[in-house]
Design an enzyme around this catalytic site. Structure first.
Site, short mmCIF file in Angstrom:
data_model
loop_
_atom_site.label_atom_id
_atom_site.label_comp_id
_atom_site.label_asym_id
_atom_site.label_seq_id
_atom_site.Cartn_x
_atom_site.Cartn_y
_atom_site.Cartn_z
N SER A 1 -12.01 5.57 -13.27
CA SER A 1 -12.49 4.36 -13.96
C SER A 1 -12.82 4.65 -15.42
CB SER A 1 -13.74 3.81 -13.27
OG SER A 1 -13.51 3.66 -11.90
N1 SAM Z 1 -14.99 6.38 -9.12
C1 SAM Z 1 -13.68 6.94 -9.17
C2 SAM Z 1 -13.58 7.96 -10.26
O1 SAM Z 1 -14.55 8.20 -10.96
O2 SAM Z 1 -12.51 8.55 -10.38
C3 SAM Z 1 -12.63 5.93 -9.39
C4 SAM Z 1 -12.18 5.36 -8.14
S1 SAM Z 1 -10.72 4.44 -8.15
C5 SAM Z 1 -10.96 3.18 -9.31
C6 SAM Z 1 -10.93 3.66 -6.58
C7 SAM Z 1 -10.73 4.57 -5.42
O3 SAM Z 1 -11.10 3.84 -4.24
C8 SAM Z 1 -9.31 5.00 -5.19
O4 SAM Z 1 -9.23 6.38 -5.20
C9 SAM Z 1 -8.94 4.42 -3.82
O5 SAM Z 1 -8.08 5.27 -3.10
C10 SAM Z 1 -10.30 4.30 -3.18
N2 SAM Z 1 -10.41 3.36 -2.06
C11 SAM Z 1 -9.89 2.13 -1.94
N3 SAM Z 1 -10.27 1.61 -0.75
C12 SAM Z 1 -11.07 2.52 -0.14
C13 SAM Z 1 -11.76 2.57 1.08
N4 SAM Z 1 -11.76 1.57 1.94
N5 SAM Z 1 -12.47 3.67 1.36
C14 SAM Z 1 -12.51 4.72 0.53
N6 SAM Z 1 -11.86 4.74 -0.65
C15 SAM Z 1 -11.15 3.65 -0.97
#
Ligand code: SAM
Length: 668
Positions: free
Chosen positions: A62
């Site tokens: 993000s």
């Molecule tokens: N906070 C993270 C960082 O600092 O890199 C960014 C995260 S990214 C925007 C969103 C993440 O949520 C992705 O890696 C995606 O695979 C994960 N995601 C989506 N749905 C999910 C779920 N139900 N459970 C766990 N992870 C999930």
């Protein structure tokens, strides 16, 4: 060698603190955690850019500001137990682990989770526990949590996550029916059964896929960053012009209603800023007019605020809003560069505003304002005339105070030098006092005529800005530019405030004012800011920054300041410029929406040359005089392209129309 520690501190100061992040725990943690360790190899130099970056599996790390905003909103404190859903790169979890007692983090993609786990080990984080799985179900064995942060957008807040909050616990989550655009919600558990909800604004996240999120089969959506990044992975060999051609949304002729309709996607913003790559190109004026007409007619915009002097624009405003015309004072837009506002495209647009407003009640009429500060002389005359009418005694004092500036009114640029080198007294105190006094009587004056008061107050503010501007202009440098753009921004804020909480504004100014200065040489080397940057900092996702550009054609400009306007040929764009990439895409007119194609956005991030033609154009020294480095997709949310353009037509005697009143702004 890149100094990443320095870049990290700059990121915290410029992207976080200046945008309003105050929590010292968050700021310190983000000064501490090396974001470059959380991006893919080869991407380290972009680690402190103001945006998300791809991390594989179609996912993103993000934007730093969003990470800070969510952690601050969740109110994470030392000792807290936190759940982080969507580990991704692990960066947000690491930042939280620097503040909280313990962080539990869940990622559904095993490969991402394992990479994050290795990073935590390498950097010595021993208070993070990681699990691969569906985070929408939470982590019941570790509950209750003081805070839960979800880094992916779901259709609604998962009940299981709400149930795992402690009393007083906070859940911060992007929620919305679209998979690529959501509202960021903060949900606080106030008792066993009660929750309070707060909307923190519009955001854009990858989808939350899981039992209480979107279904597994759901496509990653047309516009989300995930899709774009997988496209990048699939087609690394695609040339940039080919990628631009693929992403370009072709536009019809400007007069076709579909042209302006293509910008409807920004109609829910509070402020839409429309740029231009020169001050003398007809297509830029006509495009902005078409888009603005639609925003006014269909989407409730009532403020048009342009890079013109306030007192001059106020004459136009009287015309477009059918207010009593002024019978004395200077004719508007007489100063160099007259063609910038006295041209047939602007006249057609203000005529349209006049007609549009005709049958509307006064409070729904669209207004035309100037944001700029150059016509100090007319502003002084306007304040005095106003006070003569509403408060003659105050007018006597004002006359005395403004008298200090009288010797410089015609050539205010000589004022700064006189004060600095010849010991002339500064007029600063006098003009500040005058402005303060006028504002002090706001209630009394505004009661008589709110519109007239707004005009006078803005003129008085302008005089204080202009006095300072001309004084510091003598030194050159960033300070006078910053003062001018800050004044323009504050004027916009005053206008929005005066028109009420639901008011919406369109701004017309040069790309150099509208494209976020932090992503140009202006900001990164000269420390200059601009109205686009200030709008992003103040309004976040409620502001849309739209640039306009061209490859070649003709332009109305002068060779030197105060010299005659000429119609000049615009040289074909430089080989290493963004303009050349757009030209090579081989499409006559198009819109590039950088939010819709993360792969393209990413490929265009690295700064390139961009052309800036103002009222002066010097083709012979074009590279030195008109090109600067910038990162186009970070400057703007979208870019409107015209491959070939033509000069504006200045108003001349042939445009005088019989029957139009003498004070009509242009037909003089
Ligand atoms: N906070 C993270 C960082 O600092 O890199 C960014 C995260 S990214 C925007 C969103 C993440 O949520 C992705 O890696 C995606 O695979 C994960 N995601 C989506 N749905 C999910 C779920 N139900 N459970 C766990 N992870 C999930």
């Amino acid at each position: 060698m890149l100094d990443l520690a320095y870049a990290r501190h700059r990121m915290v100061d410029n992207q976080l603190a200046r945008r309003g992040i105050k929590d010292e725990n968050v700021l310190n943690a983000m000064r501490d955690v090396p974001r470059e360790e959380f991006v893919e190899p080869g991407f380290e130099e972009f680690a402190y850019e103001d945006g998300p970056l791809p991390i594989g599996e179609g996912q993103t790390i993000s934007q730093p500001y969003i990470v800070a905003l969510m952690i601050e909103a969740a109110g994470i404190k030392p000792g807290d137990k936190v759940l982080d859903v969507g580990t991704g790169s692990g960066y947000a979890a690491a930042v939280m682990a620097r503040i909280a007692g313990r962080v539990h983090t869940i990622e559904r993609h095993a490969a991402l989770g394992e990479t994050a786990r290795r990073r935590f080990e390498k950097l010595g984080f021993d208070n993070i526990e990681l699990r691969i799985g569906d985070g929408t179900r939470g982590w019941p064995e570790a509950a209750p949590f003081d805070a839960v942060i979800v880094a992916a957008g779901g259709p609604g807040p998962p009940q299981m996550l709400m149930d795992q909050l402690d009393i007083g616990g906070r859940l911060v989550i992007p929620v919305g029916p679209e998979t690529h655009s959501q509202r960021l919600l903060k949900i606080t558990r106030t008792s066993g059964t009660k929750f309070e909800e707060e909307d923190l604004g519009g955001v854009m996240f990858v989808p939350l896929i899981g039992e209480q999120g979107w279904g597994e089969q759901r496509p990653a959506s047309d516009g989300n960053p995930g899709t774009g990044h997988s496209a990048l992975r699939r087609s690394p060999a695609l040339s940039l012009p080919a990628m631009i051609a693929a992403a370009a949304e072709l536009l019809p002729e400007i007069d076709n209603p579909a042209f302006a309709a293509s910008l409807d996607r920004f109609a829910d913003r509070r402020v839409v800023l429309l740029g231009e790559a020169s001050h003398g190109t007809s297509e830029f004026y006509r495009a902005r007019a078409a888009i603005t007409r639609r925003l006014i007619e269909k989407h409730g915009f009532t403020i048009v605020a342009v890079e013109a002097d306030w007192p001059d624009a106020s004459v136009v405003d009287r015309y477009v809003r059918h207010r009593a015309t002024r019978t004395e004072g200077q004719l508007p837009f007489q100063r160099f560069p007259t063609w910038m506002w006295r041209n047939t495209d602007v006249a057609a647009f203000t005529d349209w505003m006049h007609e549009h407003n005709r049958d509307l009640p006064a409070d729904r009429r669209a207004a035309f304002y100037g944001l700029d500060i150059y016509n100090m002389r007319e502003s002084i005359a306007a304040v005095l005339k106003y006070l003569d009418e509403v408060d003659p005694q105050a007018a006597v004092i004002a006359r005395e105070r403004y008298g200090c500036l009288t010797p410089w009114q015609r050539e205010p640029s000589t004022y700064g030098r006189a004060v600095l080198t010849s010991g002339y007294s500064k007029c600063e105190q006098a003009v500040i006092e005058q402005c303060r006094e006028l504002l002090k009587k706001r209630l009394e004056y505004a009661l008589k005529d709110g519109e007239a008061f707004l005009d006078a107050a803005q003129n008085a503010r302008l005089i204080t800005s202009a006095e300072r501007y001309y004084r510091i202009m003598y030194y050159g440098g960033a300070e006078s530019w910053n003062l001018r753009d800050t004044h323009m921004f504050e004027t916009l804020e005053h206008l929005l405030e005066a028109h009420g909480p639901a008011s919406k504004a369109v701004v017309w100014a040069h790309n150099s004012h509208i494209g976020d200065a932090r992503h140009t040489e202006m900001g990164s080397i000269r420390d200059e800011l601009n109205i686009g940057q200030l709008c992003r900092e103040r309004f976040g996702a409620e502001a849309a920054l739209i640039g306009l550009g061209t490859h070649t054609g003709t332009v109305a400009a002068a060779h030197d300041w105060d010299s005659d306007m000429q119609i000049m040929q615009v040289r074909p764009s430089h080989d290493e410029s963004y303009e050349r990439l757009c030209h090579d895409a081989d499409r006559p007119r198009f819109l590039l929406d950088f939010r819709r194609d993360e792969a393209l956005r990413f490929r265009l991030l690295e700064p390139r040359l961009e052309r800036f033609i103002g009222v002066i154009y010097r083709p012979d020294t074009e590279r030195m005089s008109h090109y600067a480095h910038a990162s186009l997709p970070q400057q703007f949310d979208a870019y409107v392209w015209f491959d070939e353009t033509s000069a504006v037509t200045p108003l001349g005697p042939e445009h005088v129309r019989p029957g139009v009143p003498e004070t009509y702004p242009f037909g003089l």
